[in-house]
Design a protein around this motif. Structure first.
Motif, PDB file in Angstrom:
ATOM      1  N   ASP A 109     125.867 -15.824 -43.705  1.00  0.00           N
ATOM      2  CA  ASP A 109     125.750 -15.847 -42.254  1.00  0.00           C
ATOM      3  C   ASP A 109     124.947 -14.654 -41.753  1.00  0.00           C
ATOM      4  OD1 ASP A 109     127.514 -18.152 -41.533  1.00  0.00           O
ATOM      5  OD2 ASP A 109     128.941 -16.977 -42.696  1.00  0.00           O
ATOM      6  N   THR A 110     125.178 -13.521 -42.409  1.00  0.00           N
ATOM      7  CA  THR A 110     124.488 -12.303 -41.998  1.00  0.00           C
ATOM      8  C   THR A 110     124.534 -11.323 -43.161  1.00  0.00           C
ATOM      9  OG1 THR A 110     124.390 -10.618 -40.248  1.00  0.00           O
ATOM     10  CG2 THR A 110     126.584 -11.289 -40.969  1.00  0.00           C
ATOM     11  N   VAL A 111     123.780 -10.235 -43.058  1.00  0.00           N
ATOM     12  CA  VAL A 111     123.666  -9.327 -44.197  1.00  0.00           C
ATOM     13  C   VAL A 111     124.116  -7.921 -43.821  1.00  0.00           C
ATOM     14  CG1 VAL A 111     122.076  -8.290 -45.862  1.00  0.00           C
ATOM     15  CG2 VAL A 111     121.766 -10.660 -45.159  1.00  0.00           C
ATOM     16  N   SER A 112     124.957  -7.334 -44.664  1.00  0.00           N
ATOM     17  CA  SER A 112     125.396  -5.961 -44.477  1.00  0.00           C
ATOM     18  C   SER A 112     124.453  -5.021 -45.222  1.00  0.00           C
ATOM     19  CB  SER A 112     126.817  -5.798 -45.013  1.00  0.00           C
ATOM     20  OG  SER A 112     127.170  -4.435 -45.044  1.00  0.00           O
ATOM     21  N   GLY A 113     124.047  -3.967 -44.530  1.00  0.00           N
ATOM     22  CA  GLY A 113     123.233  -2.945 -45.185  1.00  0.00           C
ATOM     23  C   GLY A 113     121.747  -3.168 -45.120  1.00  0.00           C
ATOM     24  N   ALA A 114     121.341  -4.258 -44.464  1.00  0.00           N
ATOM     25  CA  ALA A 114     119.905  -4.515 -44.371  1.00  0.00           C
ATOM     26  C   ALA A 114     119.309  -3.620 -43.302  1.00  0.00           C
ATOM     27  CB  ALA A 114     119.665  -5.973 -44.024  1.00  0.00           C
ATOM     28  N   THR A 115     118.179  -3.060 -43.609  1.00  0.00           N
ATOM     29  CA  THR A 115     117.487  -2.298 -42.578  1.00  0.00           C
ATOM     30  C   THR A 115     116.641  -3.300 -41.815  1.00  0.00           C
ATOM     31  OG1 THR A 115     116.058  -1.701 -44.391  1.00  0.00           O
ATOM     32  CG2 THR A 115     117.450   0.019 -43.538  1.00  0.00           C
ATOM     33  N   LEU A 116     117.208  -3.764 -40.738  1.00  0.00           N
ATOM     34  CA  LEU A 116     116.629  -4.911 -40.034  1.00  0.00           C
ATOM     35  C   LEU A 116     115.419  -4.559 -39.194  1.00  0.00           C
ATOM     36  CD1 LEU A 116     119.974  -6.483 -38.872  1.00  0.00           C
ATOM     37  CD2 LEU A 116     118.314  -7.567 -40.375  1.00  0.00           C
ATOM     38  N   THR A 117     115.256  -3.275 -38.948  1.00  0.00           N
ATOM     39  CA  THR A 117     114.254  -2.881 -37.971  1.00  0.00           C
ATOM     40  C   THR A 117     112.873  -3.446 -38.288  1.00  0.00           C
ATOM     41  OG1 THR A 117     115.480  -0.854 -38.163  1.00  0.00           O
ATOM     42  CG2 THR A 117     113.737  -0.888 -36.539  1.00  0.00           C
ATOM     43  N   SER A 118     112.429  -3.295 -39.549  1.00  0.00           N
ATOM     44  CA  SER A 118     111.087  -3.732 -39.887  1.00  0.00           C
ATOM     45  C   SER A 118     110.949  -5.237 -39.715  1.00  0.00           C
ATOM     46  CB  SER A 118     110.742  -3.327 -41.321  1.00  0.00           C
ATOM     47  OG  SER A 118     111.736  -3.793 -42.194  1.00  0.00           O
ATOM     48  N   LYS A 119     111.996  -5.964 -40.112  1.00  0.00           N
ATOM     49  CA  LYS A 119     111.944  -7.414 -39.988  1.00  0.00           C
ATOM     50  C   LYS A 119     111.890  -7.833 -38.529  1.00  0.00           C
ATOM     51  CE  LYS A 119     113.815  -9.540 -44.076  1.00  0.00           C
ATOM     52  NZ  LYS A 119     114.970 -10.186 -44.656  1.00  0.00           N
ATOM     53  N   ALA A 120     112.637  -7.091 -37.694  1.00  0.00           N
ATOM     54  CA  ALA A 120     112.665  -7.421 -36.265  1.00  0.00           C
ATOM     55  C   ALA A 120     111.270  -7.270 -35.672  1.00  0.00           C
ATOM     56  CB  ALA A 120     113.656  -6.519 -35.550  1.00  0.00           C
TER      57      ALA A 120
ATOM     58  N   GLY B 165     123.268  -3.484 -39.589  1.00  0.00           N
ATOM     59  CA  GLY B 165     123.733  -3.546 -40.972  1.00  0.00           C
ATOM     60  C   GLY B 165     125.250  -3.433 -41.120  1.00  0.00           C
ATOM     61  N   ARG B 180     130.403 -15.641 -44.535  1.00  0.00           N
ATOM     62  CA  ARG B 180     129.802 -15.142 -45.782  1.00  0.00           C
ATOM     63  C   ARG B 180     128.832 -14.021 -45.430  1.00  0.00           C
ATOM     64  NH1 ARG B 180     130.521 -18.771 -50.097  1.00  0.00           N
ATOM     65  NH2 ARG B 180     128.692 -17.930 -51.135  1.00  0.00           N
ATOM     66  N   GLY B 182     126.318 -11.296 -46.650  1.00  0.00           N
ATOM     67  CA  GLY B 182     125.463 -10.890 -47.770  1.00  0.00           C
ATOM     68  C   GLY B 182     125.473  -9.379 -47.913  1.00  0.00           C
ATOM     69  N   GLN B 184     123.072  -6.425 -49.047  1.00  0.00           N
ATOM     70  CA  GLN B 184     121.663  -6.137 -49.300  1.00  0.00           C
ATOM     71  C   GLN B 184     121.432  -5.623 -50.726  1.00  0.00           C
ATOM     72  OE1 GLN B 184     118.834  -6.465 -47.359  1.00  0.00           O
ATOM     73  NE2 GLN B 184     117.730  -5.689 -49.142  1.00  0.00           N
ATOM     74  N   THR B 205     127.753  -1.103 -45.317  1.00  0.00           N
ATOM     75  CA  THR B 205     127.078  -0.680 -46.541  1.00  0.00           C
ATOM     76  C   THR B 205     126.293   0.601 -46.295  1.00  0.00           C
ATOM     77  OG1 THR B 205     126.888  -2.981 -47.241  1.00  0.00           O
ATOM     78  CG2 THR B 205     125.439  -1.395 -48.321  1.00  0.00           C
ATOM     79  N   TYR B 209     118.584   3.380 -49.998  1.00  0.00           N
ATOM     80  CA  TYR B 209     117.320   2.718 -49.642  1.00  0.00           C
ATOM     81  C   TYR B 209     117.110   2.698 -48.130  1.00  0.00           C
ATOM     82  CZ  TYR B 209     120.700  -0.954 -48.766  1.00  0.00           C
ATOM     83  OH  TYR B 209     121.779  -1.639 -48.297  1.00  0.00           O
ATOM     84  N   GLN B 210     118.150   3.150 -47.393  1.00  0.00           N
ATOM     85  CA  GLN B 210     118.019   3.154 -45.940  1.00  0.00           C
ATOM     86  C   GLN B 210     117.391   4.469 -45.493  1.00  0.00           C
ATOM     87  OE1 GLN B 210     122.193   2.804 -45.600  1.00  0.00           O
ATOM     88  NE2 GLN B 210     122.226   0.590 -45.437  1.00  0.00           N
TER      89      GLN B 210
END
Lengths: 135, 308
Positions: A109-120, B165, B180, B182, B184, B205, B209-210
């Motif tokens: 559903d969503t991702v924890s820890g992703a650095t979303l800024t670039s994708k945004a 995040g 669910r 994910g 990273q 998380t 890498y952040q």
């Protein structure tokens, strides 16, 4: 007095029978617990419908058969075709099958820890380009 | 907050709820951001070594929690880390690393024990000039807990928020199955290391890498600093995720455990019941705590060890 002795004997007999039964049962459980599941490489599945069966352990209590459908290289459906377990419905096998189907693609559903800024940022660019296309 | 937020809300008043969530986040940012000169945190930082400042209940609450988590694992987490963060921020601009002497001079300023909280007066102050507060490892977590409160107020049935995040879930998915979330992949941008199934839990998380950069010596420098050494943490972990019902705790603990490393981290995790962790080490091996045994699904080709 006689009555008590008989009662005691009955209790002891039950105890012995129980412990023998239990040792067999625990062996059976042990077997089920240690059932090896070989890793399937979900990357290399050929399309088609496949039948699978498991003979069900030392007392055949868990015997079951299923049918797995693979389409476009992905498991799309799993059906239970036979089971000796009269309470199969209660075991939640359907949930288990659903999990297999879901897990291969890890849909989230969503991702924890992703650095979303670039994708945004890229998303905004994409949206802009889509507008540009329509204009 | 300088981050991207995504919310998904199901319920009769979902739209009104979303507006209230955004308003709440703006409100908290106005209190807690050290980048806004008028925030309460900025005021405390400016008055460091001079006087205490009156603060709102929210600010007081998050500072009190921050001190609690700093005390929980001294040398792993410190709410007064800002002077070090500033030092590394400058270094980052020039792809260098701060001079050792500067780090040595700055380290004594990083000391949560010098953050004085007065519950009677509702004031907060820093004892020494040059000290400053950074709620980086805890502010978003606090916001997550507050968002859950908003969900409750609006009678939401099912929702999640992703605050840069940090994932906060409220109830299960509308169909009753768990969300669910994910995790990273620490080395491949478009990949996941796996996912966790949760309902009513937060998943936070912390990873190397952040916000990282490679300095001129070719060394990867990330943003999670070890308050004891003054350098980016090198605990052998590349990523730590925490699954907990408390969003603030998940946020603080993910940073704490990242710095502490697996062994020491597991030890400090024992104080928090129903709190689970996912560790990824430098070899990209994944370690999960017992409670995640049936809730964590590794992606293909990822080896998982269940910790005792």
């Amino acid at each position: 007095m006689i009555g008590w002795i008989i009662a005691l004997i009955v209790v002891v007999m039950l105890g012995i029978a129980g412990s023998i039964g239990w040792s067999k049962l625990s062996k059976e459980h042990q077997e089920a617990r240690n059932l090896p599941l070989d890793a399937v490489d979900f990357n290399k599945l050929d399309d088609g419908t496949y039948q699978g069966a498991y003979e069900g352990g030392m007392y055949k209590w868990r015997a079951n058969e299923c049918q797995v459908t693979v389409a476009n290289g992905k498991v799309t459906d799993i059906q239970l075709t036979a089971s000796v377990d009269p309470g199969a419905e209660k075991t939640g096998y359907q949930t288990l099958y659903d999990r297999v189907i879901q897990a291969q693609s890890l849909q989230v559903d969503t991702v924890s820890g992703a650095t979303l800024t670039s994708k945004a940022y890229l998303q905004a660019v994409e949206n802009a380009l889509l507008q540009a296309q329509q204009g | 907050m300088g981050t991207v937020m995504t919310h998904r809300v199901f319920g009769e008043y979902a739209e009104e709820c979303l507006a209230a969530v955004c308003e709440e986040v703006r409100h908290l940012e106005g209190l807690l951001s050290r980048f806004l000169p008028e925030s309460e945190i900025s005021r405390i930082n400016r008055s460091a070594g001079i006087k205490s400042e009156p603060v709102s209940f929210s600010t007081y609450q998050v500072l009190a929690k921050a001190v609690e988590f700093s005390r929980n694992c001294p040398g792993c987490f410190d709410v007064t880390i800002a002077p070090l963060v500033a030092l590394w921020h400058i270094a980052r601009e020039t792809l260098a690393q701060p001079p050792e002497s500067a780090i040595r001079q700055t380290l004594p300023l990083v000391d949560y024990r010098a953050l004085v909280l007065d519950p009677g007066q509702m004031t907060a102050g820093l004892r020494h000039a040059g000290q400053s507060i950074d709620l980086g490892g805890i502010g978003k977590g606090y916001a997550g807990d507050r968002i859950l409160e908003v969900f409750k107020q609006f009678g939401v049935l099912s929702a999640y928020s992703n605050l840069g995040g940090n994932v906060v879930t409220f109830g299960a998915r509308p169909d009753g199955t768990p969300w669910r979330v994910g995790i990273q992949h620490p080395r491949r941008q478009d990949s996941l290391i796996g996912s966790v199934s949760v309902a009513g839990h937060t998943v936070v998380t912390s990873g190397d890498y952040q916000r990282c950069y490679t300095d001129r010596q070719g060394k990867n420098r990330h943003h999670i600093l070890n308050p004891a050494t003054g350098y980016p943490a090198e605990s052998g972990l590349v990523s730590v995720s925490i699954v907990s019902q408390n969003s603030l705790a998940a946020d603080a603990l993910s940073t704490t455990l990242f710095v502490a490393g697996m062994e020491k981290g597991l030890e400090s995790l024992k104080k928090f019941p129903h709190t689970e962790a996912i560790f990824v080490d430098a070899g990209l091996r994944v370690y999960i705590t017992q409670g995640l045994r049936y809730r964590f699904h590794a992606d293909r080709g990822i080896g998982v060890t269940v910790l005792d």
